[in-house]
Write a protein that holds these residues in place. Structure first.
Motif, mmCIF file in Angstrom:
data_model
loop_
_atom_site.group_PDB
_atom_site.id
_atom_site.type_symbol
_atom_site.label_atom_id
_atom_site.label_comp_id
_atom_site.label_asym_id
_atom_site.label_seq_id
_atom_site.Cartn_x
_atom_site.Cartn_y
_atom_site.Cartn_z
ATOM 1 N N GLN A 186 31.785 6.339 -35.748
ATOM 2 C CA GLN A 186 31.263 6.549 -34.392
ATOM 3 C C GLN A 186 32.233 6.016 -33.353
ATOM 4 O OE1 GLN A 186 28.355 7.973 -33.238
ATOM 5 N NE2 GLN A 186 27.992 8.702 -35.337
ATOM 6 N N VAL A 187 32.246 6.688 -32.226
ATOM 7 C CA VAL A 187 33.076 6.279 -31.097
ATOM 8 C C VAL A 187 32.181 6.196 -29.872
ATOM 9 C CG1 VAL A 187 34.987 6.909 -29.588
ATOM 10 C CG2 VAL A 187 35.164 7.311 -32.061
ATOM 11 N N GLN A 188 32.328 5.118 -29.136
ATOM 12 C CA GLN A 188 31.570 4.938 -27.902
ATOM 13 C C GLN A 188 32.520 5.079 -26.714
ATOM 14 O OE1 GLN A 188 31.384 2.353 -30.436
ATOM 15 N NE2 GLN A 188 29.844 3.706 -31.327
ATOM 16 N N LEU A 189 32.023 5.733 -25.683
ATOM 17 C CA LEU A 189 32.809 5.968 -24.477
ATOM 18 C C LEU A 189 32.058 5.430 -23.273
ATOM 19 C CD1 LEU A 189 33.860 9.670 -25.199
ATOM 20 C CD2 LEU A 189 35.226 7.625 -25.576
ATOM 21 N N VAL A 190 32.755 4.670 -22.444
ATOM 22 C CA VAL A 190 32.150 4.122 -21.231
ATOM 23 C C VAL A 190 32.998 4.550 -20.041
ATOM 24 C CG1 VAL A 190 31.467 2.050 -19.997
ATOM 25 C CG2 VAL A 190 31.194 2.166 -22.487
ATOM 26 N N GLU A 191 32.376 5.286 -19.137
ATOM 27 C CA GLU A 191 33.076 5.819 -17.976
ATOM 28 C C GLU A 191 32.792 4.978 -16.741
ATOM 29 O OE1 GLU A 191 32.093 10.311 -19.567
ATOM 30 O OE2 GLU A 191 30.720 9.061 -18.417
ATOM 31 N N SER A 192 33.706 5.036 -15.794
ATOM 32 C CA SER A 192 33.519 4.372 -14.518
ATOM 33 C C SER A 192 34.358 5.056 -13.462
ATOM 34 C CB SER A 192 33.898 2.888 -14.615
ATOM 35 O OG SER A 192 35.257 2.749 -14.984
ATOM 36 N N GLY A 193 34.014 4.800 -12.200
ATOM 37 C CA GLY A 193 34.867 5.255 -11.112
ATOM 38 C C GLY A 193 34.358 6.410 -10.287
ATOM 39 N N GLY A 194 33.214 6.974 -10.611
ATOM 40 C CA GLY A 194 32.694 8.068 -9.795
ATOM 41 C C GLY A 194 32.190 7.552 -8.461
ATOM 42 N N ASN A 230 35.729 12.680 -22.884
ATOM 43 C CA ASN A 230 35.650 13.301 -24.205
ATOM 44 C C ASN A 230 36.691 12.665 -25.116
ATOM 45 O OD1 ASN A 230 37.284 15.536 -25.819
ATOM 46 N ND2 ASN A 230 35.121 16.121 -25.898
ATOM 47 N N PHE A 231 36.344 12.516 -26.393
ATOM 48 C CA PHE A 231 37.264 11.914 -27.359
ATOM 49 C C PHE A 231 37.158 12.639 -28.689
ATOM 50 C CE2 PHE A 231 39.710 8.465 -29.185
ATOM 51 C CZ PHE A 231 39.361 8.525 -30.528
ATOM 52 N N ARG A 232 38.303 12.801 -29.353
ATOM 53 C CA ARG A 232 38.298 13.354 -30.709
ATOM 54 C C ARG A 232 39.422 12.741 -31.517
ATOM 55 N NH1 ARG A 232 40.183 17.960 -33.756
ATOM 56 N NH2 ARG A 232 41.499 18.727 -32.048
ATOM 57 N N ASN A 233 39.072 12.231 -32.702
ATOM 58 C CA ASN A 233 40.097 11.901 -33.689
ATOM 59 C C ASN A 233 40.609 13.225 -34.244
ATOM 60 O OD1 ASN A 233 40.146 8.957 -33.823
ATOM 61 N ND2 ASN A 233 38.076 9.126 -34.660
ATOM 62 N N LEU A 234 41.906 13.445 -34.271
ATOM 63 C CA LEU A 234 42.444 14.760 -34.608
ATOM 64 C C LEU A 234 42.223 15.138 -36.073
ATOM 65 C CD1 LEU A 234 45.685 14.906 -32.446
ATOM 66 C CD2 LEU A 234 43.362 15.661 -31.912
ATOM 67 N N ILE A 235 41.863 14.170 -36.924
ATOM 68 C CA ILE A 235 41.575 14.493 -38.318
ATOM 69 C C ILE A 235 40.137 14.952 -38.502
ATOM 70 C CG2 ILE A 235 43.263 12.838 -39.162
ATOM 71 C CD1 ILE A 235 40.884 11.009 -39.907
ATOM 72 N N TYR A 243 33.153 13.392 -29.204
ATOM 73 C CA TYR A 243 32.312 12.360 -28.620
ATOM 74 C C TYR A 243 32.355 12.505 -27.103
ATOM 75 C CZ TYR A 243 32.574 10.278 -33.256
ATOM 76 O OH TYR A 243 32.488 10.064 -34.603
ATOM 77 N N TRP A 244 31.199 12.238 -26.478
ATOM 78 C CA TRP A 244 31.085 12.388 -25.036
ATOM 79 C C TRP A 244 30.571 11.102 -24.400
ATOM 80 C CZ3 TRP A 244 32.851 16.740 -22.752
ATOM 81 C CH2 TRP A 244 33.030 17.860 -23.546
ATOM 82 N N GLY A 245 31.075 10.827 -23.210
ATOM 83 C CA GLY A 245 30.532 9.744 -22.427
ATOM 84 C C GLY A 245 29.239 10.170 -21.759
ATOM 85 N N GLN A 246 28.641 9.241 -21.018
ATOM 86 C CA GLN A 246 27.352 9.511 -20.387
ATOM 87 C C GLN A 246 27.492 10.312 -19.102
ATOM 88 O OE1 GLN A 246 29.004 6.711 -20.176
ATOM 89 N NE2 GLN A 246 28.825 5.911 -18.076
ATOM 90 N N GLY A 247 28.692 10.410 -18.588
ATOM 91 C CA GLY A 247 28.940 11.171 -17.367
ATOM 92 C C GLY A 247 28.932 10.281 -16.141
#
Length: 117
Positions: free
Chosen positions: A1-9, A96-101, A106-110
């Motif tokens: 699993q990968v977690q994504l945390v966005e900021s800056g909007g 958005n994130f993807r391990n190329l293998i 994976y998507w952030g919350q927006g």
């Protein structure tokens, strides 16, 4: 699993700038790609820009010349510098994130970006 945390909007006037950031954590392989997509009300989610671990970039035509994607591999962070913003850039921006293998995306919350005219 990968977690994504966005900021800056946020809210900005037309012609202004914003910088979005996204930090990834979890099961991250060295060969990966990160990117930004956006979705405006009533529209489909669309590509804004992507970047690989080797810093190879790809931009939507609407972003070329105004937006710059960059990344810090040591921090597994991707940034989107947005300049000369237009009202039509108003949307929720998703990291958005993807391990190329793996085909798993994976998507952030927006994060909301609103550009006033």
């Amino acid at each position: 699993q990968v977690q994504l945390v966005e900021s800056g909007g946020g809210l900005v006037q037309a012609g202004g700038s914003l910088r979005l950031s996204c930090a990834a954590s979890g099961n991250i392989f060295s060969s990966n790609a990160m990117g930004w997509y956006r979705q405006a009300p009533g529209k489909q989610r669309e590509l804004v820009a992507t970047i690989t671990g080797g810093s190879r970039t790809n931009y939507a035509d609407s972003a070329k010349g105004r937006f710059t994607i960059s990344r810090d591999n040591a921090k597994n962070t991707v940034h989107l510098q947005m300049n000369s913003l237009k009202p039509e850039d108003t949307a929720v921006y998703y990291c958005n994130f993807r391990n190329l293998i793996s085909p798993t995306l994976y998507w952030g919350q927006g994060t909301q970006v609103t550009v006033s005219s």
